[in-house]
Write an enzyme that holds these catalytic residues in place. Sequence first.
Site, mmCIF file in Angstrom:
data_model
loop_
_atom_site.group_PDB
_atom_site.id
_atom_site.type_symbol
_atom_site.label_atom_id
_atom_site.label_comp_id
_atom_site.label_asym_id
_atom_site.label_seq_id
_atom_site.Cartn_x
_atom_site.Cartn_y
_atom_site.Cartn_z
ATOM 1 N N ASP A 1 -45.732 -34.044 17.218
ATOM 2 C CA ASP A 1 -46.636 -34.183 16.009
ATOM 3 C C ASP A 1 -47.257 -32.737 15.473
ATOM 4 O OD1 ASP A 1 -45.981 -36.459 17.126
ATOM 5 O OD2 ASP A 1 -47.381 -36.386 18.949
ATOM 6 N N LYS B 1 -45.164 -31.730 11.252
ATOM 7 C CA LYS B 1 -43.796 -31.496 10.938
ATOM 8 C C LYS B 1 -43.506 -32.433 9.529
ATOM 9 C CE LYS B 1 -41.596 -32.425 15.034
ATOM 10 N NZ LYS B 1 -43.211 -33.064 15.869
ATOM 11 N N GLY B 2 -44.037 -33.704 9.321
ATOM 12 C CA GLY B 2 -43.639 -34.870 8.273
ATOM 13 C C GLY B 2 -44.570 -33.987 6.880
ATOM 14 N N GLY C 1 -42.599 -39.862 15.027
ATOM 15 C CA GLY C 1 -43.280 -40.501 14.155
ATOM 16 C C GLY C 1 -44.408 -39.433 13.331
ATOM 17 N N HIS C 2 -43.011 -38.973 12.206
ATOM 18 C CA HIS C 2 -44.016 -37.837 11.265
ATOM 19 C C HIS C 2 -44.615 -38.901 9.762
ATOM 20 C CE1 HIS C 2 -40.326 -35.724 12.637
ATOM 21 N NE2 HIS C 2 -40.894 -36.216 13.478
ATOM 22 N N THR C 3 -46.437 -38.335 9.847
ATOM 23 C CA THR C 3 -47.086 -39.208 9.385
ATOM 24 C C THR C 3 -47.346 -38.726 7.851
ATOM 25 O OG1 THR C 3 -48.026 -39.598 11.319
ATOM 26 C CG2 THR C 3 -49.056 -40.531 8.639
ATOM 27 N N ARG D 1 -19.774 -40.037 27.591
ATOM 28 C CA ARG D 1 -18.534 -40.648 26.982
ATOM 29 C C ARG D 1 -18.898 -41.901 27.061
ATOM 30 N NH1 ARG D 1 -15.916 -35.620 29.969
ATOM 31 N NH2 ARG D 1 -17.005 -36.869 31.495
ATOM 32 N N GLN E 1 -39.793 -34.207 17.532
ATOM 33 C CA GLN E 1 -40.857 -33.893 19.116
ATOM 34 C C GLN E 1 -40.803 -32.471 18.238
ATOM 35 O OE1 GLN E 1 -37.146 -35.463 19.526
ATOM 36 N NE2 GLN E 1 -38.527 -37.154 19.401
ATOM 37 N N ARG F 1 -50.522 -44.316 22.026
ATOM 38 C CA ARG F 1 -51.107 -43.552 22.990
ATOM 39 C C ARG F 1 -52.275 -42.474 23.353
ATOM 40 N NH1 ARG F 1 -46.388 -42.016 26.570
ATOM 41 N NH2 ARG F 1 -45.456 -41.473 24.191
ATOM 42 N N SER G 1 -52.393 -25.448 6.882
ATOM 43 C CA SER G 1 -52.544 -27.152 6.164
ATOM 44 C C SER G 1 -54.089 -27.279 7.154
ATOM 45 C CB SER G 1 -51.215 -28.502 7.578
ATOM 46 O OG SER G 1 -52.087 -29.486 7.361
HETATM 47 P P1 GDP Z 1 -45.310 -34.698 13.571
HETATM 48 O O1 GDP Z 1 -45.182 -35.521 13.794
HETATM 49 O O2 GDP Z 1 -45.236 -33.144 13.457
HETATM 50 O O3 GDP Z 1 -44.798 -34.327 11.511
HETATM 51 O O4 GDP Z 1 -46.272 -34.766 12.826
HETATM 52 P P2 GDP Z 1 -47.142 -36.502 12.975
HETATM 53 O O5 GDP Z 1 -47.238 -37.021 11.752
HETATM 54 O O6 GDP Z 1 -47.233 -37.147 14.195
HETATM 55 O O7 GDP Z 1 -49.207 -36.739 13.821
HETATM 56 C C1 GDP Z 1 -49.911 -34.800 12.542
HETATM 57 C C2 GDP Z 1 -50.984 -35.883 11.913
HETATM 58 O O8 GDP Z 1 -52.266 -35.267 11.766
HETATM 59 C C3 GDP Z 1 -51.176 -36.990 11.119
HETATM 60 O O9 GDP Z 1 -51.298 -38.201 10.805
HETATM 61 C C4 GDP Z 1 -51.172 -36.505 9.819
HETATM 62 O O10 GDP Z 1 -51.379 -37.244 8.308
HETATM 63 C C5 GDP Z 1 -52.226 -35.203 10.098
HETATM 64 N N1 GDP Z 1 -52.368 -34.055 9.187
HETATM 65 C C6 GDP Z 1 -51.164 -33.024 9.328
HETATM 66 N N2 GDP Z 1 -51.837 -31.521 9.194
HETATM 67 C C7 GDP Z 1 -52.942 -32.024 9.015
HETATM 68 C C8 GDP Z 1 -54.192 -30.890 8.787
HETATM 69 O O11 GDP Z 1 -53.807 -29.588 8.214
HETATM 70 N N3 GDP Z 1 -55.467 -31.523 8.293
HETATM 71 C C9 GDP Z 1 -55.553 -33.067 9.599
HETATM 72 N N4 GDP Z 1 -56.527 -33.016 9.332
HETATM 73 N N5 GDP Z 1 -54.741 -33.733 9.486
HETATM 74 C C10 GDP Z 1 -53.055 -33.105 9.007
HETATM 75 P P1 IMO Z 2 -42.860 -36.339 17.116
HETATM 76 O O1 IMO Z 2 -41.514 -35.845 15.880
HETATM 77 C C1 IMO Z 2 -44.590 -35.961 20.437
HETATM 78 C C2 IMO Z 2 -42.513 -36.785 24.210
HETATM 79 C C3 IMO Z 2 -43.133 -38.669 24.989
HETATM 80 C C4 IMO Z 2 -42.779 -37.890 26.224
HETATM 81 C C5 IMO Z 2 -41.489 -37.348 25.927
HETATM 82 C C6 IMO Z 2 -39.854 -38.323 26.212
HETATM 83 O O2 IMO Z 2 -43.858 -37.620 16.048
HETATM 84 O O3 IMO Z 2 -43.229 -34.898 17.203
HETATM 85 P P2 IMO Z 2 -38.738 -40.151 24.731
HETATM 86 O O4 IMO Z 2 -39.047 -41.194 24.130
HETATM 87 O O5 IMO Z 2 -38.013 -38.509 24.206
HETATM 88 O O6 IMO Z 2 -38.082 -40.235 25.795
HETATM 89 O O7 IMO Z 2 -40.139 -39.360 25.491
HETATM 90 O O8 IMO Z 2 -41.827 -37.099 24.846
HETATM 91 N N1 IMO Z 2 -42.449 -37.858 22.767
HETATM 92 C C7 IMO Z 2 -43.235 -37.138 21.742
HETATM 93 N N2 IMO Z 2 -44.730 -36.704 21.771
HETATM 94 N N3 IMO Z 2 -44.281 -36.763 19.098
HETATM 95 C C8 IMO Z 2 -43.050 -36.943 19.482
HETATM 96 O O9 IMO Z 2 -42.127 -36.423 17.779
HETATM 97 C C9 IMO Z 2 -42.123 -37.480 20.565
HETATM 98 N N4 IMO Z 2 -41.391 -37.857 20.744
HETATM 99 C C10 IMO Z 2 -41.215 -37.479 22.254
HETATM 100 O O10 IMO Z 2 -44.506 -39.012 24.990
HETATM 101 O O11 IMO Z 2 -43.835 -37.272 26.729
HETATM 102 MG MG MG Z 3 -45.395 -36.632 15.359
#
Ligand code: GDP
Ligand code: IMO
Ligand code: MG
Length: 434
Positions: free
Chosen positions: A13, A16-17, A40-42, A143, A224, A303, A413
């Site tokens: 989180d 990356k997205g 989950g990439h927002t 396998r 991840q 969560r 960012s």
């Molecule tokens: P990812 O899984 O690495 O793609 O990250 P997520 O999308 O799960 O979580 C990152 C959250 O932070 C998302 O809701 C983005 O829209 C938000 N975000 C990303 N960069 C920034 C930033 O520089 N500032 C703020 N306030 N939000 C950001």
């Molecule tokens: P992105 O790509 C944050 C965490 C879960 C748990 C552990 C194992 O959005 O960064 P799993 O369901 O993969 O077997 O769970 O990994 N986890 C993440 N935490 N961002 C993610 O993906 C995650 N994908 C899995 O919360 O601790």
């Molecule tokens: Mg994420």
Amino acid sequence: MSNLIVLGAQWGDEGKGKLVDLLSDRFDFIVRYQGGHNAGHTIIIGDRKFVLRLIPSGILRPGKTAVIGNGLVIDPLALLEEVEQLAAAGVDVMSQLRISNRAQVLLPSHRIVEKISEAAAGRVAIGTTSRGIGPCYEDKAGRRGIRIADLIDPTYFPEALKQVVNDQLTRARAFGVEDTLDLDQVIAQYTAAADRIRPLVCDTAMLLADAMKAGKNLLFEGAQGTMLDLDHGTYPFVTSSSASAGGACTGAGVPPTKISGIIGISKAYITRVGGGPFPTEDLGEAGTAIRTRGHEFGSVTGRPRRCGWFDVPLLRYTAAINGFDSMVVTKLDVLDGLEEIKVCVAYKIDGVIYPDMPPTHRELALVEPVYESLPGWSESTVGISDWDARPQAAKNYLAFLEEKTGVEVGCVSTGPERMQTIRKAGSRFESLTS
Ligand code: GDP
Ligand code: IMO
Ligand code: MG
């Protein structure tokens, strides 16, 4: 030709997205190489919000090819849900998306098997996303998995599925998990899904090999983060795939010699979802303030994310594992207004400096972080896109991270939208992405 890996430097989180979406205008193919719909990439574009789980973030750029590599575990129903959402938003998914014939198929029974370890009394729950990710990778390594090429073969799939599902349900029952499945319904749903995705399936490793021969540029999107990597993360509190840079080569079928650069994405602080040790976690007011300001709630499960301070030993470790050329620091704006910003600069266990990343969760849980405090800034950094416009204290903070981690901060960012980004002129980041 430039082939770049962009991946998470912490526990996921990191943003990356957003970064992949931003960078993908300079690349032709955007490739996911591991994980599944646990990710989950927002991405925010103007007033539109997309949350991508399986499909690479580059799909949002018209004309770009988004590739789901062999290293993924794919729930076809989850995939189609995502395809439909994107199509409804006007994305030409059918012409832009390609899926590896060697990726694994995630079945509903994988979620049932996951209950053996996650919900059974007396076991340490990892706090997974409950999507069946771990059991699907177990079947791959055992396998006995079903791959996309098997799913789209109607003469093979139904019998193969019955065997795998029956094995899984037998195992689940042996551990007291009594859930059942309507096999005919699963076969019908998965066969219908197979018909829809068949035109998208190909040998993506060959597709990418041809693309590279033709001088196209590839961007690899990690899911991840390195601390959730199966080998290098905080085992067993990890996911079940190779989230680090090496995973891009095995998970996409691309030779390591073709990779031009590796960029680590890190928050200006740190978060974690699920269980496991977290040395710099702040359970007090500052942690709560960061969670609220940063909207730190899981995009898959909702969560609350655990929040804490930037961890230099962790970043140095993930930089070593991945060989970061540059680091992107995201969510700087979330720290606006904090009087004091703490940074963990070293780990101590029993009062003695611990020089590396502890190999066990037991030792990591004993770590006492050694903090240095830096002054915060009162100005807003939201949306700043000019390197020099950063408040002096923010400049000092980022310079401190760069000095302590030994990794260039090539990009910062300052908000969720594409343009809320500062690129550092003359940086390695700039040379790799322009
Ligand atoms: P990812 O899984 O690495 O793609 O990250 P997520 O999308 O799960 O979580 C990152 C959250 O932070 C998302 O809701 C983005 O829209 C938000 N975000 C990303 N960069 C920034 C930033 O520089 N500032 C703020 N306030 N939000 C950001
Ligand atoms: P992105 O790509 C944050 C965490 C879960 C748990 C552990 C194992 O959005 O960064 P799993 O369901 O993969 O077997 O769970 O990994 N986890 C993440 N935490 N961002 C993610 O993906 C995650 N994908 C899995 O919360 O601790
Ligand atoms: Mg994420």
